[in-house]
Design an enzyme around this catalytic site. Structure first.
Site, PDB file in Angstrom:
ATOM      1  N   ARG A  28      51.778  61.589  28.294  1.00  0.00           N
ATOM      2  CA  ARG A  28      51.593  61.162  26.822  1.00  0.00           C
ATOM      3  C   ARG A  28      51.956  62.536  25.921  1.00  0.00           C
ATOM      4  O   ARG A  28      52.410  62.415  24.712  1.00  0.00           O
ATOM      5  CB  ARG A  28      50.172  60.825  26.522  1.00  0.00           C
ATOM      6  CG  ARG A  28      49.864  59.509  26.978  1.00  0.00           C
ATOM      7  CD  ARG A  28      48.637  58.716  26.431  1.00  0.00           C
ATOM      8  NE  ARG A  28      48.487  57.406  26.870  1.00  0.00           N
ATOM      9  CZ  ARG A  28      47.306  56.791  27.176  1.00  0.00           C
ATOM     10  NH1 ARG A  28      46.195  57.358  26.863  1.00  0.00           N
ATOM     11  NH2 ARG A  28      47.443  55.714  27.570  1.00  0.00           N
ATOM     12  N   ARG A  80      49.368  52.693  24.639  1.00  0.00           N
ATOM     13  CA  ARG A  80      49.116  53.475  23.727  1.00  0.00           C
ATOM     14  C   ARG A  80      50.291  53.950  23.077  1.00  0.00           C
ATOM     15  O   ARG A  80      50.550  54.529  21.696  1.00  0.00           O
ATOM     16  CB  ARG A  80      47.951  54.547  23.908  1.00  0.00           C
ATOM     17  CG  ARG A  80      46.965  53.798  24.466  1.00  0.00           C
ATOM     18  CD  ARG A  80      45.579  54.681  24.150  1.00  0.00           C
ATOM     19  NE  ARG A  80      44.604  54.151  25.159  1.00  0.00           N
ATOM     20  CZ  ARG A  80      43.691  53.191  24.802  1.00  0.00           C
ATOM     21  NH1 ARG A  80      43.736  52.371  23.845  1.00  0.00           N
ATOM     22  NH2 ARG A  80      42.737  53.089  25.625  1.00  0.00           N
ATOM     23  N   SER A 111      35.550  64.513  33.008  1.00  0.00           N
ATOM     24  CA  SER A 111      36.187  63.060  33.213  1.00  0.00           C
ATOM     25  C   SER A 111      35.163  62.104  33.444  1.00  0.00           C
ATOM     26  O   SER A 111      34.392  62.042  34.410  1.00  0.00           O
ATOM     27  CB  SER A 111      37.237  62.967  34.465  1.00  0.00           C
ATOM     28  OG  SER A 111      37.497  61.855  34.923  1.00  0.00           O
ATOM     29  N   GLY A 143      43.330  52.824  35.704  1.00  0.00           N
ATOM     30  CA  GLY A 143      43.279  53.979  36.601  1.00  0.00           C
ATOM     31  C   GLY A 143      41.301  53.838  36.635  1.00  0.00           C
ATOM     32  O   GLY A 143      41.145  54.182  37.544  1.00  0.00           O
ATOM     33  N   ASP A 192      41.765  59.217  24.229  1.00  0.00           N
ATOM     34  CA  ASP A 192      42.733  58.123  24.430  1.00  0.00           C
ATOM     35  C   ASP A 192      43.434  57.996  22.889  1.00  0.00           C
ATOM     36  O   ASP A 192      44.311  57.066  22.814  1.00  0.00           O
ATOM     37  CB  ASP A 192      41.834  56.738  24.733  1.00  0.00           C
ATOM     38  CG  ASP A 192      41.690  56.904  26.212  1.00  0.00           C
ATOM     39  OD1 ASP A 192      42.124  57.905  27.003  1.00  0.00           O
ATOM     40  OD2 ASP A 192      40.814  56.283  26.754  1.00  0.00           O
TER      41      ASP A 192
HETATM   42  C1  S3P Z   1      37.903  56.370  30.616  1.00  0.00           C
HETATM   43  C2  S3P Z   1      37.489  57.610  30.965  1.00  0.00           C
HETATM   44  C3  S3P Z   1      39.021  58.540  30.303  1.00  0.00           C
HETATM   45  C4  S3P Z   1      39.847  57.594  29.459  1.00  0.00           C
HETATM   46  C5  S3P Z   1      40.098  56.422  30.005  1.00  0.00           C
HETATM   47  C6  S3P Z   1      38.965  55.580  30.462  1.00  0.00           C
HETATM   48  C7  S3P Z   1      36.727  55.481  31.627  1.00  0.00           C
HETATM   49  O1  S3P Z   1      39.443  59.006  31.257  1.00  0.00           O
HETATM   50  O2  S3P Z   1      40.699  58.557  29.242  1.00  0.00           O
HETATM   51  O3  S3P Z   1      41.077  55.503  29.216  1.00  0.00           O
HETATM   52  O4  S3P Z   1      36.502  54.013  31.185  1.00  0.00           O
HETATM   53  O5  S3P Z   1      35.867  56.070  32.306  1.00  0.00           O
HETATM   54  P1  S3P Z   1      38.709  60.456  31.967  1.00  0.00           P
HETATM   55  O6  S3P Z   1      38.184  59.739  33.265  1.00  0.00           O
HETATM   56  O7  S3P Z   1      39.959  61.412  32.397  1.00  0.00           O
HETATM   57  O8  S3P Z   1      37.610  60.930  31.019  1.00  0.00           O
END
Ligand code: S3P
Length: 453
Positions: A364, A406, A180, A99, A333
């Site tokens: 999750r 995870r 986020s 993501g 996480d």
């Molecule tokens: C991440 C941000 C988090 C985290 C993801 C990695 C990042 O998500 O859960 O595993 O590298 O910017 P969010 O964008 O929802 O904060």
């Protein structure tokens, strides 16, 4: 994941875990080091980069856009092409399970004069992308997602049409509805190509690796609490020189051996060079509150001035408690692993304000409720969290990871304390973030093996 499971873990009740280990480089910092290396003016040296598949997806995406990325035994060398040097990729960019790759690149690619299309695996194509697409569109990006499960939401694949000659992204003032780091980073990266400032406010400060790196590279960024401002018009020539950065160990991966030590009587485990950026230390703060025995010894700084330390956890009785609010953002996480800990804590653990967990690599909240139930742990699923009652005897269980790294690793923690044997299918998902997970746990004394089903 769409393909058939290719790895199965077998875990049996284990005696004390002892030793000192290193975990793969932080995934978030790894993605960003590759991005800033690719956009730099020359060859950047990155050490400690994870060999996990998520960082590999980002590496591959840049290769497809003409960036040479070489891996030697010591370092990853990224031959940066400058802010305007990326080339149109020959086909779809495959973000795999990552993501972060998709959301950060959505921002970066919105500012280019060539079009792109990004997709991912089955898990990623179910994850919401409206959170980046909508604000990017508001600043003039030609970005579109795909309709899916929820009528108001947008999902991958994502298509981005080029900005034409003379067209630029606009400045934006954006108050984020949910904290986020991926959305914030997408907007900051698009802001490098904008004609006006990017001003972002989060309800709670999420991980700030992008801001730290931009500051380290001389990008005109200012931060104050949960607000950040990038103004490309402020005395900035544009671009940056190459760098030599070390990616610190991933605290979200370190959580597994450290929590294993907290859970298994008689254990003491140290993890070296872990990133202790305060936006990532929610778990350690929470553990201290609950009576865990933790010590830490600073060990310098990594990429973008990220602080690192050796963390040691010694087994101690831990009590349940309530976690919510900003603490959740700082340990988002790690919550599946926290659920495993809660199963052996004294009394009730309540996790609140964590609805974001429903849109991670799996839902999750639902997945951990199912896993805990399978091990015999009393547990109630809430819309935004879980209530877990610790102390019941754990029974060996058969678990499917649902394509979520995870979840597989959290189930392995439970297996260390369960009667009989636990079987975890779909364990290949762990390769996204923690290649070597099984050999690391075995080196500490855990009774875990992996096989091809
Ligand atoms: C991440 C941000 C988090 C985290 C993801 C990695 C990042 O998500 O859960 O595993 O590298 O910017 P969010 O964008 O929802 O904060």
């Amino acid at each position: 994941m769409s393909s058939a499971p290719t790895k199965r873990y077998r875990v049996r009740r284990s005696g004390p875990l002892n030793g000192s280990v290193r975990v793969p480089g932080d995934k978030s910092i790894g993605h960003r080091s590759l991005i800033f290396g690719a956009l730099g003016r020359g060859v950047s040296h990155i050490t400690g980069l994870s060999e996990g598949l998520d960082n590999a997806a980002t590496r591959q995406a840049f290769r497809s856009m003409g960036v040479v990325v070489e891996s030697t035994d010591e370092a990853t060398l990224v031959h940066g092409v400058g802010l305007r040097g990326l080339q149109m990729p020959p086909g779809l960019i495959d973000c795999g399970n990552s993501g972060t790759t998709m959301r950060l690149l959505a921002g970066l690619l919105s500012g280019q004069r060539f079009g792109t299309r990004m997709t991912g695996d089955e898990s990623l194509t179910r994850r919401p992308m409206g959170r980046v697409i909508k604000p990017l569109r508001a600043r003039g990006a030609h970005i579109a997602g795909t309709a899916g499960a929820k009528p108001e939401e947008l999902y991958p694949p994502i298509s981005i049409a080029p900005l034409v000659e003379g067209e630029a992204l606009k400045g934006i003032e954006y108050s984020m509805p949910v904290a986020s780091a991926q959305v914030k980073s997408a907007l900051l990266l698009s802001g490098l190509y904008a004609s006006g400032p990017t001003a972002i406010e989060e309800p709670v400060l999420s991980r700030d690796h992008t801001e730290r790196m931009m500051l380290a590279l001389g990008v005109p960024v200012q931060t104050a609490g949960a607000s950040v401002l990038l103004d490309p018009n402020l005395e900035w020539a544009g671009g940056w020189e190459p760098f030599e950065w070390h990616v610190p160990g991933d605290p979200s991966s370190a959580a597994f051996p450290l929590l294993a030590a907290a859970m298994v009587p008689g254990s003491q485990v140290s993890v070296e060079d872990v990133c202790i950026n305060p936006t990532r230390t929610g778990l350690l703060d929470w553990l201290r509150l609950l009576g865990a025995r933790i010590s830490h010894r600073p060990s310098g700084h990594g990429a973008g001035d990220e602080p690192m330390a050796e963390i040691t956890v010694t087994h101690a009785a831990i009590r349940g408690s309530v976690a919510g609010g900003e603490l959740i953002v700082r340990m988002i996480d790690e919550i599946p692993a926290v659920c495993a800990l809660a199963a052996v804590s004294k009394g009730r653990t309540e996790i609140r304000d964590a609805a974001e967990l429903r849109v991670k690599e799996s839902d999750r909240i639902a997945t951990m409720a199912h896993v805990l139930g399978a091990f015999g742990v009393p547990c109630e699923e809430l819309p935004d969290g879980l209530i877990i009652t610790g102390g019941a005897p754990l029974h060996g269980a058969q678990i499917e990871s649902r394509g979520d790294h995870r979840i597989a690793m959290s189930a392995a923690l439970l297996g260390l304390l369960a009667d009989g044997e636990s079987v975890i299918d779909g364990a290949e998902a762990v390769d996204t973030s923690f290649p070597g997970f099984v050999s690391l746990l075995r080196s500490l004394g855990a009774d875990i093996t992996e096989e091809t089903p």
